[in-house]
Design a protein around this motif. Structure first.
Motif, PDB file in Angstrom:
ATOM      1  N   SER A   1       0.834  -1.207   0.000  1.00  0.00           N
ATOM      2  CA  SER A   1       0.000   0.000   0.000  1.00  0.00           C
ATOM      3  C   SER A   1       0.870   1.258   0.000  1.00  0.00           C
ATOM      4  CB  SER A   1      -1.052  -0.035   1.128  1.00  0.00           C
ATOM      5  OG  SER A   1      -0.537   0.470   2.297  1.00  0.00           O
ATOM      6  N   LEU A   2       2.031   1.200   0.681  1.00  0.00           N
ATOM      7  CA  LEU A   2       2.947   2.349   0.623  1.00  0.00           C
ATOM      8  C   LEU A   2       3.433   2.553  -0.817  1.00  0.00           C
ATOM      9  CD1 LEU A   2       4.781   4.536   1.957  1.00  0.00           C
ATOM     10  CD2 LEU A   2       6.465   2.738   2.378  1.00  0.00           C
ATOM     11  N   ASP A   3       3.711   1.432  -1.437  1.00  0.00           N
ATOM     12  CA  ASP A   3       4.213   1.482  -2.791  1.00  0.00           C
ATOM     13  C   ASP A   3       3.175   2.044  -3.765  1.00  0.00           C
ATOM     14  OD1 ASP A   3       6.701   0.601  -3.870  1.00  0.00           O
ATOM     15  OD2 ASP A   3       5.421  -0.457  -5.306  1.00  0.00           O
ATOM     16  N   LYS A   4       1.939   1.645  -3.514  1.00  0.00           N
ATOM     17  CA  LYS A   4       0.843   2.107  -4.358  1.00  0.00           C
ATOM     18  C   LYS A   4       0.706   3.626  -4.227  1.00  0.00           C
ATOM     19  CE  LYS A   4      -3.795   0.546  -5.145  1.00  0.00           C
ATOM     20  NZ  LYS A   4      -4.894  -0.119  -4.499  1.00  0.00           N
ATOM     21  N   MET A   5       0.808   4.046  -2.963  1.00  0.00           N
ATOM     22  CA  MET A   5       0.658   5.477  -2.711  1.00  0.00           C
ATOM     23  C   MET A   5       1.820   6.252  -3.358  1.00  0.00           C
ATOM     24  SD  MET A   5       0.049   7.263   0.734  1.00  0.00           S
ATOM     25  CE  MET A   5      -0.871   8.659   0.252  1.00  0.00           C
ATOM     26  N   LEU A   6       3.039   5.745  -3.186  1.00  0.00           N
ATOM     27  CA  LEU A   6       4.193   6.405  -3.807  1.00  0.00           C
ATOM     28  C   LEU A   6       4.043   6.423  -5.317  1.00  0.00           C
ATOM     29  CD1 LEU A   6       7.142   4.943  -1.706  1.00  0.00           C
ATOM     30  CD2 LEU A   6       6.654   7.364  -2.005  1.00  0.00           C
ATOM     31  N   GLY A   7       3.537   5.300  -5.841  1.00  0.00           N
ATOM     32  CA  GLY A   7       3.378   5.156  -7.283  1.00  0.00           C
ATOM     33  C   GLY A   7       2.382   6.151  -7.854  1.00  0.00           C
ATOM     34  N   LYS A   8       1.370   6.505  -7.029  1.00  0.00           N
ATOM     35  CA  LYS A   8       0.364   7.469  -7.503  1.00  0.00           C
ATOM     36  C   LYS A   8       0.970   8.859  -7.615  1.00  0.00           C
ATOM     37  CE  LYS A   8      -3.775   5.763  -5.448  1.00  0.00           C
ATOM     38  NZ  LYS A   8      -4.496   6.044  -4.234  1.00  0.00           N
ATOM     39  N   LEU A   9       1.881   9.158  -6.675  1.00  0.00           N
ATOM     40  CA  LEU A   9       2.432  10.509  -6.607  1.00  0.00           C
ATOM     41  C   LEU A   9       3.672  10.699  -7.458  1.00  0.00           C
ATOM     42  CD1 LEU A   9       2.238  11.058  -2.761  1.00  0.00           C
ATOM     43  CD2 LEU A   9       0.635  11.791  -4.490  1.00  0.00           C
ATOM     44  N   PHE A  10       4.428   9.609  -7.597  1.00  0.00           N
ATOM     45  CA  PHE A  10       5.725   9.744  -8.264  1.00  0.00           C
ATOM     46  C   PHE A  10       5.948   8.642  -9.270  1.00  0.00           C
ATOM     47  CE2 PHE A  10       6.216  11.270  -3.902  1.00  0.00           C
ATOM     48  CZ  PHE A  10       6.652  12.555  -4.131  1.00  0.00           C
ATOM     49  N   ASP A  11       6.794   8.960 -10.185  1.00  0.00           N
ATOM     50  CA  ASP A  11       7.302   7.985 -11.115  1.00  0.00           C
ATOM     51  C   ASP A  11       8.427   7.246 -10.380  1.00  0.00           C
ATOM     52  OD1 ASP A  11       7.317   7.568 -14.121  1.00  0.00           O
ATOM     53  OD2 ASP A  11       9.452   7.760 -13.628  1.00  0.00           O
ATOM     54  N   GLU A  12       8.676   5.978 -10.728  1.00  0.00           N
ATOM     55  CA  GLU A  12       9.743   5.215 -10.043  1.00  0.00           C
ATOM     56  C   GLU A  12      11.089   5.960 -10.103  1.00  0.00           C
ATOM     57  OE1 GLU A  12       9.529   2.620  -8.106  1.00  0.00           O
ATOM     58  OE2 GLU A  12      11.554   1.808  -8.036  1.00  0.00           O
ATOM     59  N   LYS A  13      11.298   6.706 -11.169  1.00  0.00           N
ATOM     60  CA  LYS A  13      12.564   7.437 -11.342  1.00  0.00           C
ATOM     61  C   LYS A  13      12.736   8.535 -10.282  1.00  0.00           C
ATOM     62  CE  LYS A  13      14.738   5.886 -15.013  1.00  0.00           C
ATOM     63  NZ  LYS A  13      15.269   4.719 -14.365  1.00  0.00           N
ATOM     64  N   GLN A  14      11.603   8.928  -9.657  1.00  0.00           N
ATOM     65  CA  GLN A  14      11.687  10.005  -8.661  1.00  0.00           C
ATOM     66  C   GLN A  14      11.837   9.460  -7.239  1.00  0.00           C
ATOM     67  OE1 GLN A  14       7.808  11.694 -10.127  1.00  0.00           O
ATOM     68  NE2 GLN A  14       8.820  13.592  -9.528  1.00  0.00           N
ATOM     69  N   ILE A  15      11.654   8.147  -7.068  1.00  0.00           N
ATOM     70  CA  ILE A  15      11.624   7.590  -5.709  1.00  0.00           C
ATOM     71  C   ILE A  15      12.980   6.977  -5.361  1.00  0.00           C
ATOM     72  CG2 ILE A  15      10.411   6.031  -4.142  1.00  0.00           C
ATOM     73  CD1 ILE A  15       8.109   6.002  -6.260  1.00  0.00           C
ATOM     74  N   PHE A  16      13.548   7.432  -4.280  1.00  0.00           N
ATOM     75  CA  PHE A  16      14.846   6.948  -3.833  1.00  0.00           C
ATOM     76  C   PHE A  16      14.669   6.317  -2.453  1.00  0.00           C
ATOM     77  CE2 PHE A  16      17.856   8.737  -6.940  1.00  0.00           C
ATOM     78  CZ  PHE A  16      16.939   9.422  -7.732  1.00  0.00           C
ATOM     79  N   ARG A  17      14.614   4.962  -2.438  1.00  0.00           N
ATOM     80  CA  ARG A  17      14.401   4.252  -1.165  1.00  0.00           C
ATOM     81  C   ARG A  17      15.761   3.908  -0.567  1.00  0.00           C
ATOM     82  NH1 ARG A  17      11.469   2.108  -5.040  1.00  0.00           N
ATOM     83  NH2 ARG A  17       9.198   2.300  -4.987  1.00  0.00           N
ATOM     84  N   ILE A  18      15.993   4.449   0.604  1.00  0.00           N
ATOM     85  CA  ILE A  18      17.330   4.304   1.192  1.00  0.00           C
ATOM     86  C   ILE A  18      17.475   3.017   1.994  1.00  0.00           C
ATOM     87  CG2 ILE A  18      18.933   5.291   2.881  1.00  0.00           C
ATOM     88  CD1 ILE A  18      18.070   8.032   2.059  1.00  0.00           C
ATOM     89  N   ASP A  19      18.446   2.208   1.599  1.00  0.00           N
ATOM     90  CA  ASP A  19      18.938   1.139   2.460  1.00  0.00           C
ATOM     91  C   ASP A  19      20.432   1.432   2.518  1.00  0.00           C
ATOM     92  OD1 ASP A  19      20.223  -1.078   3.438  1.00  0.00           O
ATOM     93  OD2 ASP A  19      18.816  -2.497   2.567  1.00  0.00           O
ATOM     94  N   HIS A  20      20.870   2.055   3.603  1.00  0.00           N
ATOM     95  CA  HIS A  20      22.232   2.601   3.587  1.00  0.00           C
ATOM     96  C   HIS A  20      23.311   1.522   3.446  1.00  0.00           C
ATOM     97  CE1 HIS A  20      22.066   1.645   7.889  1.00  0.00           C
ATOM     98  NE2 HIS A  20      23.382   1.746   7.917  1.00  0.00           N
ATOM     99  N   TYR A  21      22.927   0.233   3.648  1.00  0.00           N
ATOM    100  CA  TYR A  21      23.940  -0.808   3.458  1.00  0.00           C
ATOM    101  C   TYR A  21      24.404  -0.878   2.005  1.00  0.00           C
ATOM    102  CZ  TYR A  21      25.152  -2.730   7.844  1.00  0.00           C
ATOM    103  OH  TYR A  21      25.737  -2.869   9.072  1.00  0.00           O
ATOM    104  N   LEU A  22      23.476  -0.619   1.086  1.00  0.00           N
ATOM    105  CA  LEU A  22      23.856  -0.683  -0.328  1.00  0.00           C
ATOM    106  C   LEU A  22      24.952   0.312  -0.667  1.00  0.00           C
ATOM    107  CD1 LEU A  22      20.398  -1.104  -2.096  1.00  0.00           C
ATOM    108  CD2 LEU A  22      22.276  -2.760  -2.070  1.00  0.00           C
TER     109      LEU A  22
END
Ligand code: BG6
Length: 481
Positions: free
Chosen positions: A177-198
């Protein structure tokens, strides 16, 4: 120290004026990670020439009070930065007070961003960082959207990006559901999900090591590798994060994200290119191929534990059964890894703090050698040390000098700290991530596919979580049952 230029000077988008908006600037994450990383980038001149930070939070401050607070939060060591740089950095900051659930506050924030744009005479790029507990994400995202704050001017004259922190959801359903909400507001290219280990240097090195040294890749599979052990050990307890930690536990805190991120880099196929899409796709494939652990096997393949004294930590419920330790025996389907166990292990209050990966190669068949030496079948172990003391170790066997033909294990070591140009050049995780977010490089950020695939693996374990006995271990324990 060699400093890599962050932006290609020919790239008009990344040189474009940019505003970094921190929602929840007075919180722990902003002071521990974001602000020090931004100051570091600023002092290395790795931020766009026209750059501003706008803090947003509940508390009310005068301009001076805000400046003093940020200076204190930066926690600068004597001599770490030039005083002039700190002052200039603080000059780039402004503050907007507001409640996260008050639409009027977002209108004020909008006006403030607009006034910066007016001053610069351009529509700037905007990066929003949600430095707040995940339960506030949905409300904030809705307000950001309603106030049209996150709408870009257009692709060329001012983009908008959003940076969010793990945990991305609480299980597969909330993640969706978080993803759906993010997807409504932003294009995947605009979303930066931080996992600082990467963004950890020694973790990225795994790809360089594997794919630039042809001697290992041909044997990087089930025919030659016996098992792989991924460890993220911490000697500290939960400290002052008791309340938050108690609501999630170790598996969601580091298992669903950091540990699985490490696994992807160890197990993935050659992405064929260093592009973000190719690498993220290969990482996602590994997560999608993780075999779900059926309920009857959870008890056999998963261990959970809690350190003695955890329930007396500040913020932790006195009868809490939240785990501070887990170990999972995981398998990846497909011809490359079928049958090879991957042990995924992490815990707090253990004997030492270290993140490392041991790759155990298969033993030689002693009979082939017709030798009486007991050590002939000691396995080769390749160890990637992620932190502290980044490096690589290889355990191999050599002949014991003398008239016989015995062998014994020895170790070859490479440590970043032995090469001064390496050691000094390791960027801090957040520095690297923020720099990449400015530059629009998503390689080190988790994709939606990775998030959903990781929850698909973790959720069935969590569904059977209460069935598992909770092993109590003493603080400082080395190995847990
Ligand atoms: C965080 C977890 O994501 O990672 C913490 O919430 C954990 O519980 C931390 O301590 C470990 O990160 P690092 O970079 O300190 O190894």
């Amino acid at each position: 120290m060699t400093v890599q230029p962050a932006f290609k000077s020919t790239d008009p988008i990344t040189l474009h004026p940019t505003i970094f908006i921190i929602l929840g600037i007075t919180g722990d994450l902003a002071s521990r990670k974001l602000l020090p990383a931004l100051l570091e980038l600023f002092s290395k001149k790795l931020l766009p020439p026209q750059f501003s930070i706008v803090g947003f939070s509940r508390r009310s401050f005068s301009r001076e009070e805000f400046r003093d607070l940020i200076r204190e939060h930066l926690n600068v060591r004597p001599g770490q930065f030039r005083e002039e740089d700190i002052k200039h950095f603080l000059d780039h900051m402004t503050y907007e007070q507001g409640l996260f659930n008050d639409p009027a506050a977002y209108t004020r924030l909008h006006l403030q961003l607009q006034s910066i744009d007016d001053r610069w005479g351009r529509c700037s790029n905007k990066i929003f960082h949600l430095s707040v507990p995940p339960n506030l994400y949905e409300g904030i995202l809705t307000h950001l959207s309603n106030s049209r704050l996150t709408e870009p001017c257009d692709d060329k004259t001012g983009w908008t990006r959003i940076l969010i922190e793990k945990p991305f959801g609480n299980d597969i359903h909330t993640a969706r559901s978080l993803d759906k909400m993010l997807g409504k507001l932003f294009d995947e290219k605009q979303i930066f999900r931080i996992d600082h280990y990467l963004a950890k240097e020694a973790l990225q090195n795994i790809l360089a090591f594997r794919f630039s040294n042809p001697m290992f890749e041909p044997i990087w599979n089930k025919d030659h590798i016996d098992r792989i052990h991924i460890k993220l050990y911490e000697s500290n307890g939960v400290g002052d994060r008791g309340e938050f930690y108690d609501s999630i536990g170790a598996l969601k805190d580091v298992g669903q994200n950091h540990i699985l991120a490490i696994l992807t880099l160890i197990a993935m196929n050659d992405p064929g290119s260093l592009g973000a899409d190719a690498i993220r796709k290969e990482r996602a494939k590994i997560l999608n191929n993780l075999k779900m652990i059926p309920p009857r096997k959870v008890r056999l393949d998963v261990v959970k534990g809690q350190y003695v004294g955890y329930t007396s930590e500040k913020g932790v419920k006195p009868l809490s059964t939240t785990e501070t330790y887990f170990r999972i025996k995981a398998y990846i389907s497909g011809s490359k890894w079928n049958g090879v166990p991957f042990y995924l292990e992490s815990g707090k209050a253990l004997a030492e703090s270290k993140a490392e990966i041991d790759v155990y190669f298969k033993k030689v068949k002693k009979a082939h050698w017709n030798s009486s030496s007991n050590n002939f079948d000691v396995p080769n172990i390749l160890t990637f040390r992620i932190q502290p003391d980044e490096g690589i170790k290889i355990k191999f066997n050599v002949k014991t000098p003398g008239y016989g033909f015995d062998v014994e294990p020895k170790t070859l070591k490479f440590k970043y700290s032995d090469v001064s140009s390496f050691h000094d050049a390791i960027p801090n995780d957040y520095e690297r991530l923020l720099r990449d977010a400015f530059a629009g490089d998503q390689t080190l950020f988790a994709s939606t596919e990775e998030i959903i695939a990781s929850w698909k693996f973790i959720t069935p374990i969590l569904d059977n979580w209460s069935e598992l006995p909770l092993v109590r271990y003493e603080k400082g324990t080395k190995e847990i049952g």
